[in-house]
Scaffold this motif. Structure first.
Motif: not given
Ligand code: NAP
Length: 309
Positions: A132-144
């Motif tokens: 799914w992410l391969a086709q999208r522009a990632v803006r930010s990632v939050d890892v908890r």
């Protein structure tokens, strides 16, 4: 029917009993024939106190899976490769980056398969998230990635020793997922490591990365969390939020839960290793460990109160 690959398992502790033994037993192409552990034995197979004793006696063994702590991985893997065995390394693949390169070269020269396993990459949400992410522009990632160390590592000393990684022992699982699902490489910018006054390794860490497309990636690892663990990766994209929860068991996209099927990380790991061996290939991706090494290189170290087990 093709002959089963015979496997030796080394380091019979928590993860060997919880996951490796049942996963090998359930794989129709693998047969556990021997184990090596200083204090433990497994019923129904030949047992040895050390890997050296196992390798000396089990000349016909095809492959060895190593599930002892990372500080002893190099010596064990080196012995197994020198004896002509295919090798699977538990995560993290070693205590240093260079030792893995040395092992990889040994395996290549000998025509043996080395598999540096990352069990969290085999969690059911991971492949769907990656696609799914391969086709999208990632803006930010939050890892908890937060849990109670007393619950998940009761009495374990090696996690607090040099090479034991501290909170990066679980945190590296999150990094193994992040480096698998994001379309661009991430690069560490800053880190803070919270180290108890009586341990060598951190009990918590905050990491800030950027990706090559300009997205920010923030990771918070904490072993002082509980009673319920929080193993989440939240990705903001041009098409809404992708959320991985429960360490990769649960996925939702734009608020909708996606059916990703049941958890079968270790059966999938062993099937992958068997297929690699059959195809004569290797799978060694050190990027999660490289990010942890960068955190130790770049991280500001804050001493905090002593850890009491
Ligand atoms: P563990 O139970 O403390 O260790 C596994 C076994 O390794 C021990 O029972 C011990 O067996 C052997 N061992 C320990 N120190 C050794 C040494 N110096 N030399 C030779 N053998 C030694 O640890 P674990 O939780 O199973 O973790 C082992 C690996 O699996 C780690 O890399 C960890 O990151 C990974 N892992 C753990 C989990 C988890 O939930 N615990 C999950 C996924 C992956 P003997 O004393 O009988 O030799």
């Amino acid at each position: 029917m093709t002959k089963k690959l015979t496997v030796g398992l080394v380091g019979i502790g928590k993860i060997a009993r919880d996951q490796h033994l049942p996963a090998i037993a359930a794989d129709p192409g693998l047969e556990l024939t021997a184990c090596a552990s200083r204090h433990a034995e497994v019923q129904g197979v030949r047992n040895y106190p050390t890997i050296e004793a196992l390798l000396a006696a089990e000349r016909d063994l095809d492959a060895v899976s190593l599930s002892a702590p990372p500080q002893v991985r190099f010596a064990q893997a080196r012995a197994a490769l020198a004896a002509g065995k295919h090798v699977m390394l538990e995560k993290p693949p070693g205590a240093s980056l260079h030792e893995i390169e040395v092992l990889r070269e040994m395996a290549r020269k000998a025509g043996l398969t080395m598999f540096a396993s990352w069990h969290s990459r085999h969690a059911p949400a991971v492949d769907t998230a990656r696609e799914w992410l391969a086709q999208r522009a990632v803006r930010s990632v939050d890892v908890r990635w937060k849990e109670d160390v007393r619950k998940w590592h009761p009495g374990q000393k090696w996690i607090w020793e040099p090479g034991g990684l501290g909170v990066f022992d679980p945190g590296i699982n999150a990094l193994s997922i992040v480096t698998r699902i994001l379309p661009h490489e991430i690069v560490l910018q800053t880190a803070t490591l919270f180290v108890p006054s009586n341990t060598h390794t951190p009990i918590a860490a905050n990491l800030d990365f950027v990706d090559l497309n300009g997205a920010t990636v923030r990771a918070e690892f904490d072993w002082r969390h509980g009673p319920r663990e929080q193993w989440e990766i939240e990705v903001q994209t041009s098409d809404g939020t992708l959320l991985i929860e429960q360490g990769g068991k649960r996925l939702s996209i734009a608020g909708e839960v996606v059916d990703v099927g049941p958890e079968r990380e270790y059966p999938s790991l062993y099937a992958h290793w068997r297929e690699l061996i059959e195809r004569g290939e290797e799978d060694v991706d050190v990027r999660p460990l490289r990010h942890v090494a960068d955190a130790f290189l770049l991280g500001a170290r804050r001493e905090i109160e002593a850890f009491v087990d």
